[in-house]
Design a protein around this motif. Structure first.
Motif, PDB file in Angstrom:
ATOM      1  N   PRO A   1       0.779  -1.260   0.000  1.00 21.90           N
ATOM      2  CA  PRO A   1       0.000   0.000   0.000  1.00 21.90           C
ATOM      3  C   PRO A   1       0.803   1.298   0.000  1.00 21.90           C
ATOM      4  CG  PRO A   1       0.042  -0.927   2.203  1.00 21.90           C
ATOM      5  CD  PRO A   1       0.799  -1.883   1.342  1.00 21.90           C
ATOM      6  N   PHE A   2       2.087   1.258  -0.338  1.00 17.06           N
ATOM      7  CA  PHE A   2       2.926   2.438  -0.062  1.00 17.06           C
ATOM      8  C   PHE A   2       2.815   3.581  -1.064  1.00 17.06           C
ATOM      9  CE2 PHE A   2       4.676  -1.233   2.079  1.00 17.06           C
ATOM     10  CZ  PHE A   2       4.503  -0.792   3.377  1.00 17.06           C
ATOM     11  N   TYR A   3       2.123   3.374  -2.167  1.00 16.36           N
ATOM     12  CA  TYR A   3       1.847   4.527  -3.041  1.00 16.36           C
ATOM     13  C   TYR A   3       0.405   4.970  -2.869  1.00 16.36           C
ATOM     14  CZ  TYR A   3       4.967   6.880  -6.218  1.00 16.36           C
ATOM     15  OH  TYR A   3       5.880   7.753  -6.743  1.00 16.36           O
ATOM     16  N   GLY A   4      -0.347   4.290  -1.995  1.00 19.13           N
ATOM     17  CA  GLY A   4      -1.762   4.615  -1.844  1.00 19.13           C
ATOM     18  C   GLY A   4      -2.486   4.468  -3.171  1.00 19.13           C
ATOM     19  N   GLN A   5      -2.193   3.394  -3.903  1.00 23.65           N
ATOM     20  CA  GLN A   5      -2.740   3.283  -5.257  1.00 23.65           C
ATOM     21  C   GLN A   5      -3.564   2.019  -5.522  1.00 23.65           C
ATOM     22  OE1 GLN A   5      -2.776   5.325  -8.074  1.00 23.65           O
ATOM     23  NE2 GLN A   5      -2.134   6.943  -6.686  1.00 23.65           N
TER      24      GLN A   5
ATOM     25  N   ALA B   1      -0.369  -2.541 -14.449  1.00 19.19           N
ATOM     26  CA  ALA B   1      -0.509  -3.154 -13.119  1.00 19.19           C
ATOM     27  C   ALA B   1       0.868  -3.539 -12.577  1.00 19.19           C
ATOM     28  CB  ALA B   1      -1.405  -4.380 -13.197  1.00 19.19           C
ATOM     29  N   ASP B   2       1.723  -4.067 -13.443  1.00 20.24           N
ATOM     30  CA  ASP B   2       3.087  -4.391 -13.011  1.00 20.24           C
ATOM     31  C   ASP B   2       3.831  -3.110 -12.643  1.00 20.24           C
ATOM     32  OD1 ASP B   2       2.830  -7.096 -13.248  1.00 20.24           O
ATOM     33  OD2 ASP B   2       3.678  -7.211 -15.268  1.00 20.24           O
ATOM     34  N   GLY B   3       3.584  -2.049 -13.403  1.00 19.96           N
ATOM     35  CA  GLY B   3       4.242  -0.761 -13.135  1.00 19.96           C
ATOM     36  C   GLY B   3       3.930  -0.258 -11.739  1.00 19.96           C
ATOM     37  N   ILE B   4       2.655  -0.271 -11.359  1.00 21.12           N
ATOM     38  CA  ILE B   4       2.321   0.274 -10.035  1.00 21.12           C
ATOM     39  C   ILE B   4       2.779  -0.678  -8.925  1.00 21.12           C
ATOM     40  CG2 ILE B   4      -0.107  -0.521 -10.019  1.00 21.12           C
ATOM     41  CD1 ILE B   4       1.388   2.671  -8.388  1.00 21.12           C
ATOM     42  N   ALA B   5       2.833  -1.977  -9.231  1.00 19.54           N
ATOM     43  CA  ALA B   5       3.344  -2.920  -8.222  1.00 19.54           C
ATOM     44  C   ALA B   5       4.815  -2.601  -7.908  1.00 19.54           C
ATOM     45  CB  ALA B   5       3.218  -4.354  -8.738  1.00 19.54           C
ATOM     46  N   ASP B   6       5.593  -2.322  -8.952  1.00 23.63           N
ATOM     47  CA  ASP B   6       7.015  -1.983  -8.749  1.00 23.63           C
ATOM     48  C   ASP B   6       7.144  -0.645  -8.027  1.00 23.63           C
ATOM     49  OD1 ASP B   6       7.704  -4.255 -10.123  1.00 23.63           O
ATOM     50  OD2 ASP B   6       7.962  -3.236 -12.054  1.00 23.63           O
ATOM     51  N   LEU B   7       6.345   0.335  -8.460  1.00 21.38           N
ATOM     52  CA  LEU B   7       6.414   1.662  -7.849  1.00 21.38           C
ATOM     53  C   LEU B   7       6.058   1.618  -6.362  1.00 21.38           C
ATOM     54  CD1 LEU B   7       4.742   3.646 -10.748  1.00 21.38           C
ATOM     55  CD2 LEU B   7       6.976   4.194  -9.782  1.00 21.38           C
ATOM     56  N   ALA B   8       5.075   0.784  -6.019  1.00 24.55           N
ATOM     57  CA  ALA B   8       4.643   0.694  -4.619  1.00 24.55           C
ATOM     58  C   ALA B   8       5.779   0.137  -3.758  1.00 24.55           C
ATOM     59  CB  ALA B   8       3.405  -0.188  -4.515  1.00 24.55           C
ATOM     60  N   LEU B   9       6.537  -0.788  -4.327  1.00 25.68           N
ATOM     61  CA  LEU B   9       7.692  -1.318  -3.582  1.00 25.68           C
ATOM     62  C   LEU B   9       8.773  -0.244  -3.449  1.00 25.68           C
ATOM     63  CD1 LEU B   9       7.705  -4.883  -5.144  1.00 25.68           C
ATOM     64  CD2 LEU B   9       7.367  -4.362  -2.715  1.00 25.68           C
ATOM     65  N   ASP B  10       9.012   0.525  -4.524  1.00 30.71           N
ATOM     66  CA  ASP B  10       9.970   1.656  -4.449  1.00 30.71           C
ATOM     67  C   ASP B  10       9.597   2.568  -3.289  1.00 30.71           C
ATOM     68  OD1 ASP B  10      11.069   0.907  -6.872  1.00 30.71           O
ATOM     69  OD2 ASP B  10      10.478   2.710  -7.983  1.00 30.71           O
ATOM     70  N   ASN B  11       8.304   2.881  -3.212  1.00 29.02           N
ATOM     71  CA  ASN B  11       7.868   3.875  -2.239  1.00 29.02           C
ATOM     72  C   ASN B  11       7.945   3.378  -0.798  1.00 29.02           C
ATOM     73  OD1 ASN B  11       7.291   6.561  -2.686  1.00 29.02           O
ATOM     74  ND2 ASN B  11       5.170   6.353  -2.047  1.00 29.02           N
ATOM     75  N   PHE B  12       7.924   2.072  -0.636  1.00 21.38           N
ATOM     76  CA  PHE B  12       8.101   1.500   0.703  1.00 21.38           C
ATOM     77  C   PHE B  12       9.438   1.979   1.269  1.00 21.38           C
ATOM     78  CE2 PHE B  12       9.676  -2.468   3.006  1.00 21.38           C
ATOM     79  CZ  PHE B  12       9.063  -2.130   4.201  1.00 21.38           C
TER      80      PHE B  12
END
Ligand SMILES: Cc1cc2nc3c(=O)[nH]c(=O)nc-3n(C[C@H](O)[C@H](O)[C@H](O)COP(=O)(O)OP(=O)(O)OC[C@H]3O[C@@H](n4cnc5c(N)ncnc54)[C@H](O)[C@@H]3O)c2cc1C
Length: 459
Positions: free
Chosen positions: A310-314, A352-363
């Motif tokens: 949940p780290f990008y709130g997306q 969907a893969d893009g936001i999954a990667d971004l959410a991990l970045d933001n963690f």
């Protein structure tokens, strides 16, 4: 007018919005939900009491004309309020552009608005308290069981699984030997627990219009405001390792010691911490990727197809965007559902893969980088660019959160490149004070384009 009958499994956020969208076109909808009707029962809507709601989610909501109702439930959050260990705070805006902010919204309040709207259509049939056990993908037939043990089945023309991360519809795809179904589930080393800061005299005890963060390197605490003056606080903590972790916070005294040491200002506002900590569950966090999302007469969407951390709130925003993308494809394919299922599954996966990667970045960014000097300098510069040159620059955060016309995949590629370039130039002292803001932006843009071209060549 479409005359097909669509069965939607799961009346959470994605399913409820999808039901409204499809009902508007005239499809006959049956939506079945495992849990009781949250509008009539005092149940928690599941994990996370409130959510960050932003432009991609709003895009889906606007499409069904519910913007006004949904916005009335929102509290704007203009930036991150960073809390250090000494109790000092600093507000870091989400954007340098006027009017760009995210919102805090109640999960159950939002779900209730969507369910009310779905209920208002004669062509929608809502069934609660019935868990789907399995699906025949070809016949679009699903079997359900009520808590009383009563069983029934429903056959439609198509079935869409919006039944969340533990999707039974996805499981039925996985078990079907006729599909080469790829699936992965990766847990984080960290879990989460929800706590709260209660209102004082009906008022918020800390600044209302921000998402509060207590970044502590490996772990962090965050807080989002609620309309009743409270904050929902979430502790993200490793299960093991470090001095304090979920596995060793086993008695009230250690919990108190941990909060007093790492989050002293929050601790002062949480007199009921020790009770809540042991009453509320600890839950894991993970990323689910799978492919294909459709087979025969079935499709999966939302968390069922792509659960993310949940780290990008997306997560919800991406699920609402799913509905908007699906609807756009439905119109382009003149209501041909077979073609729409196939197009959606193949076109949406990359984002969907893009936001999954971004959410991990933001963690990593949220728990540690937000407090680092180099990161703060980068943010300062990006905010100045967004303010001075609003049409020319968007940070990675802005690309993801406020640029709903840019796909998540593109936002990831450009955003990551910009981040790398700015951090490199700052670190090497290549953005000296005597350069004008214009010159700095030109330099960054030039390096970003070169970087992006090199990445394409590597591929
Ligand atoms: C801690 C946390 C914080 C989050 N914060 C944010 C945030 O700030 N912003 C954001 O955009 N996203 C956030 N998310 C992500 C967001 O919660 C999800 O992406 C979103 O809920 C997905 O919606 P969905 O409808 O696909 O799935 P869900 O919300 O999980 O809904 C699925 C529904 O299906 C039902 N169901 C399940 N199994 C069955 C069955 N067998 N039969 C019938 N019904 C069934 C469930 O009861 C549920 O109602 C967060 C997630 C977590 C865990």
């Amino acid at each position: 007018m479409p005359d097909k009958h669509i069965l939607i499994v799961g009346a959470g956020l994605c399913g409820s919005l999808l039901a409204v969208q499809l009902a508007k076109h005239g499809f006959r909808i049956t939506m079945v939900e495992k849990r009781p009707d949250l509008r009539k029962t005092d149940i928690s809507a599941g994990r996370s009491i409130n959510l960050a709601f932003s432009d991609r989610g709003l895009k889906g909501i606007k499409r069904v004309g519910l913007e006004e109702k949904v916005m009335s439930l929102c509290i704007p959050m203009k930036g991150r309020m960073l809390h250090d260990k000494e109790g000092y705070t600093k507000l870091s805006s989400y954007s340098g552009r006027e009017g760009e902010h995210i919102n805090s919204i109640s999960r159950s309040g939002l779900n209730a608005v969507l369910l009310d709207e779905a209920d208002s259509f004669e062509n929608v049939d809502l069934i609660f308290d019935a868990a789907c056990g399995s699906v025949d993908l070809k016949k679009a037939q699903a079997w359900f069981e009520r808590p009383s043990g009563e069983k029934f089945e429903i056959t439609a023309d198509y079935v869409i699984g919006t039944d969340g991360a533990g999707s039974v519809v996805r499981k039925s795809m996985m078990e079907n030997r006729d599909i080469r179904f790829s699936f992965s589930q990766n847990f984080l080393t960290h879990g989460y627990k929800e706590l709260s800061i209660l209102p004082k005299d009906g008022q918020h005890q800390i600044y209302k219009n921000a998402l509060h963060i207590w970044p502590r390197g490996e772990n962090m605490l965050i807080a989002l405001p609620n309309l009743d003056g409270s904050f929902t606080v979430t502790l993200f903590l490793a299960y093991e390792g470090g001095k304090y972790n979920f596995n060793n916070l086993t008695d009230p005294d250690i919990v108190e010691e941990y909060f007093k040491t790492d989050y002293p200002d929050a601790y002062e506002l949480m007199p009921h911490l020790k009770d809540e900590f042991f009453e509320n569950p600890t839950a894991p966090l993970g990323t689910i990727r799978c492919m294909p999302w459709t087979f025969q007469n079935a499709l999966i969407m939302g968390d069922a197809a792509h659960a993310i951390v949940p780290f990008y709130g997306q997560g919800m925003n991406a699920s609402f965007e799913d509905v908007a993308v699906f609807d756009q494809l439905l119109l382009e394919n003149e209501f041909d559902i077979d073609k729409t299922f196939t197009a959606f599954s193949s076109q949406r996966k990359q984002d969907a893969d893009g936001i999954a990667d971004l959410a991990l970045d933001n963690f990593h960014e949220m728990k540690s980088h937000t407090a680092q000097e180099l990161f703060l300098k980068k943010r300062e510069l990006e905010l100045a660019f967004e303010k001075e040159f609003p049409e020319e620059y968007a940070s990675k955060y802005s690309l993801v959160t406020f640029n709903e016309d840019v796909g998540y995949h593109e936002a990831k590629e450009r955003g990551r490149a910009q981040d790398k370039v700015i951090l490199f130039l700052l670190n090497e002292g290549l953005l000296p004070e005597d350069l004008s803001l214009r010159q700095k932006l030109d330099l960054i843009n030039e390096h970003t384009e070169t970087y992006l071209k090199q990445e394409v060549i590597k591929v």
